[in-house]
Structures are given as C-alpha cells and as structure tokens.
Design an enzyme around this catalytic site. Structure first.
Site, PDB file in Angstrom:
ATOM      1  N   GLY A  86      80.156  42.443   0.232  1.00 40.40           N
ATOM      2  CA  GLY A  86      79.643  43.753   0.518  1.00 40.40           C
ATOM      3  C   GLY A  86      78.336  43.494   1.288  1.00 40.40           C
ATOM      4  O   GLY A  86      78.254  42.288   2.031  1.00 40.40           O
ATOM      5  N   SER A  87      77.195  44.159   1.194  1.00 39.64           N
ATOM      6  CA  SER A  87      76.094  43.930   1.970  1.00 39.64           C
ATOM      7  C   SER A  87      75.402  42.831   1.771  1.00 39.64           C
ATOM      8  O   SER A  87      74.522  42.409   2.679  1.00 39.64           O
ATOM      9  CB  SER A  87      74.885  45.235   1.656  1.00 39.64           C
TER      10      SER A  87
END
Length: 222
Positions: free
Chosen positions: A92-93
C-alpha cells in the site's frame, strides 16, 4: 541501495527481544480492545551494530506467539510462521517513498515540481482515486504527494520515471527477491504484475497495490 542483512540473525539480543515481545502484546491487546481486529502484526527495531558496517536487527517479534514447550497446544498452526520474513502482502501507501525515490534519483521529478491533482485518473476501464479528495483540482508538489499520500501523485511520478527505470529501482531496493537473512522460510514477494507491460499494473504498483512484499523487505528498503 538495498541494506544487506545476511548476518543479522546472529545479532538479535534476547533481552531486547523479550521487551519487544511484551510491548507488542500490550500494543496489540489495546488495538483489539478499541478496534476488535484480529490481524497479525509484526514490529521490528533496527540499530547500527558497532562491529559491522551494516544495519542490524536487534529485536524481532511476531504476534500471536507460542510457547515452544507446549507447541502442540496452539489453536492455529499459522503461529509457527515467522511472519516478519514469510508474510507476503500488498504494502500500500508505504511503497510511495520507493516510487518517489526512483523519480528523484533519475531526475524525472524534483521536490518542488508540481502536477495537477484531478483527484482521479482513468486508465482504460479503471478509475483510480485518492482517499483524500479535499485537494482535487489543485497543483501539488512532490512533497505534497508524500505528505498527503496521493495516489494520483504516485502514478504521476511513476509515469514520469518510465516503466523500465521504475522496475529497475524496485528491484534495486530488494523487492522480489530474498534478503538473505539467516532465518528459515523467507519468502520472495511478487513483482509479476510489473512484467505484464500493462499501464494499469504500473500505476497501481506506484502506490503499493498489485505487488507483494515481505515485512523484512520493506524494512530493509525504507
């Protein structure tokens, strides 16, 4: 560059590891109380070892844990797995700094460079949006991209960097291969989607989706 970890297994300190295990138990117990979540979580601490010119893992803990003296009494055999090196997940981020590092190092972008944040980008039949929409329609710098975790910004950086250079940097950070840590069962992660040549896969990889990594890979890279 990737941090070498081939000698780390011998550097773990038992007292520090015990403290970390206790801290992790308290942290996760509190997390369960407030959020009723059952996800496995790992925490790692790194410090520069005096005797070696590399970063050393001084403590490593997983939760849930088990007692080796009563290993047959566990409810779930998954606790036998060292998730720190074996768990594979979409980062993810947290992967956005990797994308930004590739863009900055190649000169494709620079910190004050701006792009128009439209809030969403359409690629073929797919539409990818930001979680935070209050910045839609604004010119955002590369600093803003990381500060506000903008998916559209990560995609912009990846596109500016180019497929080949982006993949080269992802590989150079050590993803898609074992770190060489002296512990059994280390997984490789997967970058298969980056070999398809599909623009949508490059775009989602820029913010850590559609690829898989291990916690030890992520810690080593960051």
């Amino acid at each position: 560059p990737q941090v070498p970890v081939s000698q780390e297994a011998t550097l773990c300190d038992s007292k520090t590891s015990s403290f970390l295990s206790a801290f992790l138990f308290i942290f996760i117990s509190s997390f369960f109380f407030f959020f009723n979540d059952t996800a496995t979580t790992e925490i790692y601490t790194l410090s520069l070892h005096d005797a070696l010119p590399i970063w050393a893992i001084r403590a490593l803990a997983n939760f849930p844990e088990f007692d080796p003296n009563t290993y047959s009494k566990v409810d779930d055999i998954a606790v036998y797995t060292n998730a720190a090196i074996s768990a594979q997940y979409e980062p993810g981020s947290i992967f956005k700094p990797i994308t930004m590092a590739a863009g900055l190092d190649t000169g494709a972008v620079y910190p004050e460079m701006t792009y128009l944040n439209t809030g969403a980008v359409k690629i073929g039949s797919y539409t990818i949006s930001n979680v935070l929409r209050q910045y839609d329609g604004q010119e955002m710098t590369m600093i803003d991209v990381l500060r506000n975790s903008l998916n559209t910004g990560a995609m912009f950086v990846q596109e500016q960097t180019g497929h080949d250079a982006f993949v080269e940097y992802v590989n150079a950070f050590g993803f898609g291969e074992q770190t060489g840590i002296e512990l059994p069962g280390e997984a490789w992660g997967s970058l298969v989607n980056l070999s398809t040549g599909r623009k949508i896969n490059d775009a989602t990889a820029s913010f850590g989706q559609g690829i898989s990594v291990t916690p030890i890979q992520m810690v080593s890279a960051i």
